[in-house]
Motif scaffolding. Structure first.
Motif, PDB file in Angstrom:
ATOM      1  N   ALA A  36       0.512   4.887   8.135  1.00 46.03           N
ATOM      2  CA  ALA A  36       0.888   4.504   9.502  1.00 46.03           C
ATOM      3  C   ALA A  36      -0.260   3.795  10.209  1.00 46.03           C
ATOM      4  O   ALA A  36      -0.046   2.825  10.946  1.00 46.03           O
ATOM      5  N   TRP A  37      -1.489   4.267   9.976  1.00 40.03           N
ATOM      6  CA  TRP A  37      -2.648   3.616  10.577  1.00 40.03           C
ATOM      7  C   TRP A  37      -2.775   2.183  10.062  1.00 40.03           C
ATOM      8  O   TRP A  37      -2.991   1.243  10.842  1.00 40.03           O
ATOM      9  N   LEU A  38      -2.609   1.989   8.759  1.00 45.29           N
ATOM     10  CA  LEU A  38      -2.681   0.637   8.191  1.00 45.29           C
ATOM     11  C   LEU A  38      -1.556  -0.240   8.725  1.00 45.29           C
ATOM     12  O   LEU A  38      -1.754  -1.432   8.978  1.00 45.29           O
ATOM     13  N   ARG A  39      -0.364   0.338   8.906  1.00 46.73           N
ATOM     14  CA  ARG A  39       0.742  -0.424   9.504  1.00 46.73           C
ATOM     15  C   ARG A  39       0.331  -0.931  10.876  1.00 46.73           C
ATOM     16  O   ARG A  39       0.541  -2.097  11.210  1.00 46.73           O
ATOM     17  N   ASP A  40      -0.277  -0.067  11.678  1.00 45.07           N
ATOM     18  CA  ASP A  40      -0.694  -0.462  13.018  1.00 45.07           C
ATOM     19  C   ASP A  40      -1.768  -1.546  12.975  1.00 45.07           C
ATOM     20  O   ASP A  40      -1.751  -2.469  13.788  1.00 45.07           O
ATOM     21  N   VAL A  41      -2.688  -1.441  12.030  1.00 43.59           N
ATOM     22  CA  VAL A  41      -3.731  -2.464  11.878  1.00 43.59           C
ATOM     23  C   VAL A  41      -3.091  -3.807  11.546  1.00 43.59           C
ATOM     24  O   VAL A  41      -3.420  -4.836  12.147  1.00 43.59           O
TER      25      VAL A  41
ATOM     26  N   TYR B 197       0.852  -1.190   0.000  1.00 45.53           N
ATOM     27  CA  TYR B 197       0.000   0.000   0.000  1.00 45.53           C
ATOM     28  C   TYR B 197       0.886   1.237   0.000  1.00 45.53           C
ATOM     29  O   TYR B 197       1.906   1.282   0.675  1.00 45.53           O
ATOM     30  N   SER B 198       0.455   2.231  -0.770  1.00 46.40           N
ATOM     31  CA  SER B 198       1.164   3.501  -0.817  1.00 46.40           C
ATOM     32  C   SER B 198       0.140   4.622  -0.933  1.00 46.40           C
ATOM     33  O   SER B 198      -0.898   4.454  -1.577  1.00 46.40           O
TER      34      SER B 198
ATOM     35  N   SER C 108     -16.458   2.646   2.480  1.00 47.60           N
ATOM     36  CA  SER C 108     -16.752   3.971   1.919  1.00 47.60           C
ATOM     37  C   SER C 108     -15.881   5.052   2.511  1.00 47.60           C
ATOM     38  O   SER C 108     -15.196   5.764   1.794  1.00 47.60           O
ATOM     39  N   SER C 109     -15.928   5.225   3.826  1.00 49.20           N
ATOM     40  CA  SER C 109     -15.155   6.301   4.439  1.00 49.20           C
ATOM     41  C   SER C 109     -15.274   6.214   5.947  1.00 49.20           C
ATOM     42  O   SER C 109     -16.341   5.968   6.486  1.00 49.20           O
ATOM     43  N   TYR C 110     -14.159   6.428   6.630  1.00 47.85           N
ATOM     44  CA  TYR C 110     -14.211   6.471   8.088  1.00 47.85           C
ATOM     45  C   TYR C 110     -14.827   7.776   8.570  1.00 47.85           C
ATOM     46  O   TYR C 110     -15.242   7.880   9.704  1.00 47.85           O
ATOM     47  N   ALA C 111     -14.898   8.775   7.696  1.00 46.97           N
ATOM     48  CA  ALA C 111     -15.473  10.057   8.092  1.00 46.97           C
ATOM     49  C   ALA C 111     -16.943   9.902   8.486  1.00 46.97           C
ATOM     50  O   ALA C 111     -17.433  10.626   9.344  1.00 46.97           O
TER      51      ALA C 111
ATOM     52  N   GLU D 221     -10.080  -4.722   2.175  1.00 48.18           N
ATOM     53  CA  GLU D 221     -11.267  -4.402   2.965  1.00 48.18           C
ATOM     54  C   GLU D 221     -11.270  -2.916   3.329  1.00 48.18           C
ATOM     55  O   GLU D 221     -12.295  -2.249   3.230  1.00 48.18           O
ATOM     56  N   PHE D 222     -10.123  -2.397   3.709  1.00 46.03           N
ATOM     57  CA  PHE D 222      -9.999  -0.970   4.032  1.00 46.03           C
ATOM     58  C   PHE D 222     -10.369  -0.122   2.816  1.00 46.03           C
ATOM     59  O   PHE D 222     -11.122   0.841   2.923  1.00 46.03           O
TER      60      PHE D 222
END
Length: 107
Positions: free
Chosen positions: A14-19, A5-6, A72-75, A67-68
């Motif tokens: 960074a959030w995806l890394r933590d997940v 992912y980029s 649609s959106s975390y907002a 999946e991420f």
């Protein structure tokens, strides 16, 4: 080390890394501090890139990222309450901001 992912924004990567790390997937961010080179280098080459270290974990990491990307959106996602301390957390957090208890919805 395989890129999975980029994105131009480090917080998302960074959030995806933590997940992924929370799921036991060994990974690192490449180009984490290269954004200062933007303008001198092609922009997409300076983007932070999430890389999986163990190729056997690659399909699992790709499924989590897919999946991420399909959500649609975390907002617009609802906040969640920590099962340990009761603190309200934004949907994007995978662990409580106050006590670091993992979000039980992700289990």
């Amino acid at each position: 080390m395989t890129p999975v992912y980029s994105a131009p924004a480090l917080p998302t990567v960074a959030w995806l890394r933590d997940v992924l790390k929370d799921k036991g997937i060994r990974c690192v961010i490449r180009n984490e501090f290269l954004s200062a080179g933007a303008g001198e280098l092609p922009p997409n080459e300076t983007w932070p890139t999430l890389c999986v270290l163990d190729r056997h974990q690659l399909p699992f990491a790709q499924a989590i990222i897919a999946e991420f990307e399909s959500e649609s959106s975390y907002a617009n996602a609802p906040d969640w309450l920590c099962s340990h301390c009761g603190a309200s957390n934004e949907a994007i957090f995978s662990a409580c901001w106050q006590c670091a208890t993992p979000d039980t919805r992700l289990a």
